[in-house]
Design a protein around this motif. Structure first.
Motif, mmCIF file in Angstrom:
data_model
loop_
_atom_site.group_PDB
_atom_site.id
_atom_site.type_symbol
_atom_site.label_atom_id
_atom_site.label_comp_id
_atom_site.label_asym_id
_atom_site.label_seq_id
_atom_site.Cartn_x
_atom_site.Cartn_y
_atom_site.Cartn_z
ATOM 1 N N LEU A 84 18.896 46.631 10.831
ATOM 2 C CA LEU A 84 17.987 47.772 10.996
ATOM 3 C C LEU A 84 17.807 48.501 9.669
ATOM 4 O O LEU A 84 16.708 48.952 9.343
ATOM 5 C CB LEU A 84 18.526 48.725 12.070
ATOM 6 N N ALA A 85 18.898 48.606 8.920
ATOM 7 C CA ALA A 85 18.796 49.274 7.614
ATOM 8 C C ALA A 85 17.862 48.501 6.693
ATOM 9 O O ALA A 85 17.120 49.089 5.897
ATOM 10 C CB ALA A 85 20.180 49.415 6.997
ATOM 11 N N SER A 86 17.869 47.174 6.822
ATOM 12 C CA SER A 86 16.979 46.371 5.974
ATOM 13 C C SER A 86 15.511 46.604 6.341
ATOM 14 O O SER A 86 14.613 46.254 5.579
ATOM 15 C CB SER A 86 17.320 44.883 6.106
ATOM 16 N N LEU A 87 15.284 47.174 7.532
ATOM 17 C CA LEU A 87 13.914 47.476 7.962
ATOM 18 C C LEU A 87 13.603 48.964 7.828
ATOM 19 O O LEU A 87 12.687 49.489 8.456
ATOM 20 C CB LEU A 87 13.718 47.010 9.409
ATOM 21 N N GLY A 88 14.437 49.664 7.080
ATOM 22 C CA GLY A 88 14.116 51.049 6.728
ATOM 23 C C GLY A 88 14.926 52.119 7.421
ATOM 24 O O GLY A 88 14.838 53.293 7.068
ATOM 25 N N ALA A 89 15.703 51.745 8.445
ATOM 26 C CA ALA A 89 16.476 52.763 9.170
ATOM 27 C C ALA A 89 17.605 53.292 8.276
ATOM 28 O O ALA A 89 18.089 52.584 7.388
ATOM 29 C CB ALA A 89 17.039 52.168 10.458
ATOM 30 N N ALA A 90 18.008 54.522 8.539
ATOM 31 C CA ALA A 90 19.080 55.134 7.742
ATOM 32 C C ALA A 90 20.423 54.590 8.224
ATOM 33 O O ALA A 90 20.883 54.941 9.321
ATOM 34 C CB ALA A 90 19.033 56.648 7.882
ATOM 35 N N HIS A 91 21.024 53.748 7.430
ATOM 36 C CA HIS A 91 22.194 52.979 7.853
ATOM 37 C C HIS A 91 23.264 53.837 8.518
ATOM 38 O O HIS A 91 23.723 53.545 9.621
ATOM 39 C CB HIS A 91 22.777 52.250 6.640
ATOM 40 N N ASP A 92 23.642 54.913 7.864
ATOM 41 C CA ASP A 92 24.768 55.691 8.380
ATOM 42 C C ASP A 92 24.402 56.565 9.569
ATOM 43 O O ASP A 92 25.277 57.148 10.212
ATOM 44 C CB ASP A 92 25.350 56.563 7.260
ATOM 45 N N ALA A 93 23.114 56.693 9.844
ATOM 46 C CA ALA A 93 22.704 57.512 10.985
ATOM 47 C C ALA A 93 22.481 56.682 12.241
ATOM 48 O O ALA A 93 22.259 57.228 13.322
ATOM 49 C CB ALA A 93 21.425 58.272 10.657
ATOM 50 N N ILE A 94 22.549 55.355 12.124
ATOM 51 C CA ILE A 94 22.275 54.501 13.284
ATOM 52 C C ILE A 94 23.506 54.460 14.176
ATOM 53 O O ILE A 94 24.613 54.198 13.705
ATOM 54 C CB ILE A 94 21.926 53.061 12.856
ATOM 55 N N ARG A 95 23.320 54.727 15.428
ATOM 56 C CA ARG A 95 24.409 54.625 16.393
ATOM 57 C C ARG A 95 24.116 53.495 17.380
ATOM 58 O O ARG A 95 23.011 53.401 17.906
ATOM 59 C CB ARG A 95 24.581 55.938 17.159
ATOM 60 N N ILE A 96 25.113 52.651 17.594
ATOM 61 C CA ILE A 96 24.997 51.581 18.595
ATOM 62 C C ILE A 96 25.853 52.018 19.769
ATOM 63 O O ILE A 96 27.063 52.215 19.621
ATOM 64 C CB ILE A 96 25.528 50.234 18.054
ATOM 65 N N ASN A 97 25.247 52.206 20.923
ATOM 66 C CA ASN A 97 26.012 52.668 22.085
ATOM 67 C C ASN A 97 26.149 51.521 23.076
ATOM 68 O O ASN A 97 25.168 51.031 23.611
ATOM 69 C CB ASN A 97 25.326 53.873 22.745
ATOM 70 N N ASN A 98 27.381 51.086 23.276
ATOM 71 C CA ASN A 98 27.641 49.956 24.170
ATOM 72 C C ASN A 98 28.418 50.463 25.382
ATOM 73 O O ASN A 98 29.626 50.641 25.321
ATOM 74 C CB ASN A 98 28.450 48.881 23.419
ATOM 75 N N GLY A 99 27.721 50.759 26.453
ATOM 76 C CA GLY A 99 28.387 51.255 27.655
ATOM 77 C C GLY A 99 28.907 50.116 28.505
ATOM 78 O O GLY A 99 28.644 48.943 28.259
ATOM 79 N N LEU A 100 29.669 50.499 29.503
ATOM 80 C CA LEU A 100 30.132 49.540 30.504
ATOM 81 C C LEU A 100 29.511 49.978 31.828
ATOM 82 O O LEU A 100 29.883 51.018 32.380
ATOM 83 C CB LEU A 100 31.663 49.559 30.579
ATOM 84 N N GLY A 101 28.532 49.205 32.307
ATOM 85 C CA GLY A 101 27.761 49.659 33.456
ATOM 86 C C GLY A 101 27.922 48.777 34.676
ATOM 87 O O GLY A 101 28.316 47.611 34.572
ATOM 88 N N PHE A 102 27.586 49.363 35.821
ATOM 89 C CA PHE A 102 27.683 48.658 37.099
ATOM 90 C C PHE A 102 26.523 49.072 37.994
ATOM 91 O O PHE A 102 26.180 50.258 38.052
ATOM 92 C CB PHE A 102 29.000 49.004 37.813
ATOM 93 N N THR A 103 25.962 48.099 38.695
ATOM 94 C CA THR A 103 24.934 48.438 39.671
ATOM 95 C C THR A 103 25.512 49.385 40.711
ATOM 96 O O THR A 103 24.842 50.330 41.149
ATOM 97 C CB THR A 103 24.430 47.162 40.363
ATOM 98 N N GLU A 104 26.754 49.154 41.125
ATOM 99 C CA GLU A 104 27.372 49.963 42.179
ATOM 100 C C GLU A 104 27.645 51.388 41.702
ATOM 101 O O GLU A 104 28.038 52.249 42.487
ATOM 102 C CB GLU A 104 28.677 49.311 42.647
ATOM 103 N N MET A 105 27.470 51.615 40.420
ATOM 104 C CA MET A 105 27.588 52.956 39.842
ATOM 105 C C MET A 105 26.197 53.545 39.619
ATOM 106 O O MET A 105 26.045 54.746 39.509
ATOM 107 C CB MET A 105 28.349 52.825 38.514
ATOM 108 N N ARG A 106 25.194 52.682 39.559
ATOM 109 C CA ARG A 106 23.819 53.042 39.223
ATOM 110 C C ARG A 106 23.700 53.575 37.805
ATOM 111 O O ARG A 106 22.797 54.367 37.499
ATOM 112 C CB ARG A 106 23.243 54.062 40.222
ATOM 113 N N GLY A 107 24.647 53.218 36.957
ATOM 114 C CA GLY A 107 24.590 53.707 35.592
ATOM 115 C C GLY A 107 25.657 53.059 34.753
ATOM 116 O O GLY A 107 26.089 51.935 35.033
#
Ligand code: ZN
Length: 585
Positions: A358-381
């Motif tokens: 993403l940084a190579s495409l112009g995004a600010a490297h240190d400002a990029i956040r990758i959010n990897n949640g653990l989700g379940f249909t039975e939680m609906r979120g």
């Protein structure tokens, strides 16, 4: 009202003419009650950026806090050909996001919450209670839910009928109850629906989503009432709050259009709706010739560029595919600052890889956040990170109790220990589950988060950066138990690998009794032989370090490993041995 909705639909359907500019006058928000707005929303989603504002009518009596933030009522529809940049929400500088994220900590999080009206108005957010207060709240809600199940659940009424209900309950009370297994639920999903004797319209069925069924068999329906939908929207708002989204964000979702109603596609849309933040569904997915509304990856990239999207929602492996294609096309992705990489694990090397690309495409490297949640249909979120790898928060401890348990003894394991994850709903009217084993092995803590100060359950990273290992993925290989998670994490660390897949096979595929064989399929690259040789050596060394097995390496076309037109997720692990059940991660 009906004529207005008809006008909006008619206008949307004619908006392909670039000379037409769509606008809408303020309308009465209270008219936007289910199910009518859904149809309007779907029509608009198919072609337009959409800012959808939820009405002010609140539902405080049941949920204790306004679900709908008191904001001005408006629907704004932008024509995609002529109005993108001029009428898009104000351009957001990276410095704003840096203020939010570079100074993480309890005070910064509190001031962030105070700075966004829809978050500030959620005064009953239980994640900001103390750990003891959360325990007390969950105990009270658990008692109410168990009483409800006794009266209205075909599945649980018998097992719960003679159980003593103390006035003061806690999660430890659950330890005397049997687990509910996926097989139980899948065999008779209708028995888990409550049959309420109620005249409250919010207790009527509103809709349903399906479990994916990719790892456990057939997709299974999970029902919501209107009451459950309000709770769900409130949970999504809190999810966005934890992740640091604001109404100024512009989201593009590359969640694939599913064949059945599926949570991943719906919840990204609904999260942005309840946040009152602009949202665009790219409508990617497996094409259906009869209704050619699916769009290609390249089109999704143009949507991101044209709309200066700040947020991408998608399945982790597809997002990576999207960004790699963006590099080939030179797409401007400079506005991206948050990626929801959901649906599968996104270990640290994969996050760093995405950030670099993403940084190579112009995004600010240190400002990029990758959010990897653990989700379940039975939680609906999804569980959600307040800070990368700081643990995944339960966004609504007033909707669920999460236990980590020893399946043999039925007891909860101490905080920080690994065990099986079990879900108990606390405030549901549609499908409701008690001690439901999700099939994942996790470690959890209830200590207040040192970063954001929130209480409630928080799942801790394992194998350095993966939140859960699926129990069903354990396999026997050469007589010993093997789990794919550490192998896949080791391969993900090799950023030179564009696509990879781990295969369990036999040394003689026609002989089921021949030796087990571990193969890593690697996408062919155009690099020279030296590069190829080094990559092969790195793969063998990484896998050996993870599991003490030296794999064979095979080179195949990238599409043989992952074709986004065919599959939602990359299939990273396959067991192709005869007489073995195939495992999929
Ligand atoms: Zn936190």
């Amino acid at each position: 009202m009906f004529s207005l909705i008809a006008w909006v639909i008619a206008s949307a359907s004619t908006s392909r003419d670039p000379s037409i500019k769509l606008t809408a006058q303020p309308i009465c928000g209270t008219c936007l009650s289910p199910p009518m707005p859904f149809s309007v929303r779907m029509v608009l989603m198919a072609s337009h950026p959409l800012l959808f504002v939820i009405p002010t009518t609140s539902y405080q009596s049941l949920l204790g806090a306004p679900v709908y933030p008191p904001r001005p009522q408006r629907i704004v529809v932008f024509d995609r050909y002529i109005q993108y940049r001029s009428v898009a929400p104000k351009t957001v500088s990276h410095s704003r996001w840096e203020r939010i994220f570079m100074h993480s900590g309890k005070d910064a999080v509190r001031s962030f919450v105070e700075s966004v009206d829809v978050y500030r108005d959620d005064t009953a957010d239980p994640t900001f209670l103390s750990a003891d207060e959360v325990d007390t709240l969950q105990g009270r809600l658990l008692r109410d839910q168990i009483v409800r199940l006794r009266e209205s659940s075909p599945y649980y009424s018998a097992t719960l009928l003679d159980i003593d209900l103390p006035d003061q309950m806690s999660r430890h009370w659950l330890e005397q109850l049997p687990f509910t297994r996926k097989d139980d639920y899948q065999a008779a999903p209708e028995r888990f629906r409550l049959h309420l004797e109620s005249s409250n319209p919010y207790d009527r069925t509103w809709g349903l989503v399906h479990t994916t069924g990719t790892t456990t068999g057939e997709p299974t329906p999970f029902y919501d009432t209107g009451h459950d939908m309000l709770a769900y929207w409130q949970m999504l708002l809190r999810t966005c709050k934890i992740a640091g989204m604001t109404p100024d964000d512009v989201s593009v979702s590359v969640m694939p259009v599913p064949a059945m109603s599926h949570n991943a596609f719906i919840s990204s849309r609904d999260a942005c709706s309840v946040l009152n933040s602009p949202y665009i569904a790219a409508f990617v997915g497996t094409p259906q010739p009869e209704f050619p509304i699916h769009r290609r990856t390249d089109y999704a990239l143009r949507l991101i560029e044209r709309n200066q999207a700040t947020v991408i929602w998608g399945i982790a492996s597809y997002v990576r595919h999207l960004v790699m294609r963006g590099q080939e096309l030179g797409t401007d992705m400079s506005s991206i600052r948050l990626v929801w990489a959901l649906g599968e694990a996104c270990p640290v090397p994969m996050r760093e890889d995405l950030r670099e690309r993403l940084a190579s495409l112009g995004a600010a490297h240190d400002a990029i956040r990758i959010n990897n949640g653990l989700g379940f249909t039975e939680m609906r979120g999804t569980f959600v990170e307040c800070l990368e790898l700081n643990g995944c928060h339960n966004p609504s401890p007033d909707l669920f109790i999460w236990e980590v348990v020893d399946e043999d003894s039925g007891r909860q394991v101490p905080d920080g220990s690994t065990g099986s994850l079990a879900l108990t709903h606390l405030n549901r009217r549609g499908t409701a589950l008690v001690r439901y084993l999700t099939g994942d092995t996790v470690a959890m803590t209830r200590e207040s988060c040192v970063n954001c100060g929130r209480s409630g359950e928080r799942i801790l990273p394992q194998h350095e950066s993966i939140y859960a290992a699926r129990v069903s993925d354990w396999v026997k290989f050469k007589g010993v138990l093997l789990h794919p998670a550490p192998i896949l994490a080791a391969l993900a660390a090799l950023t030179a690998l564009t696509q990879y897949q781990v295969i369990l096979s036999k040394s003689d595929t026609s002989d089921p009794y021949s030796m087990d064989r571990l193969v890593v399929r690697v996408a062919e690259s155009t690099g020279d032989d030296d590069l190829r040789g080094r990559l092969q050596a790195d793969v063998r060394q990484a896998v050996h370090a993870a599991c003490e097995i030296r794999p064979d390496v095979e080179w195949v076309p990238a599409s043989a490993i992952y074709d986004p037109d065919v599959s939602i997720k990359a299939r990273r692990f396959l067991d192709e041995r005869p007489h073995q059940e195939h495992g999929v991660t």
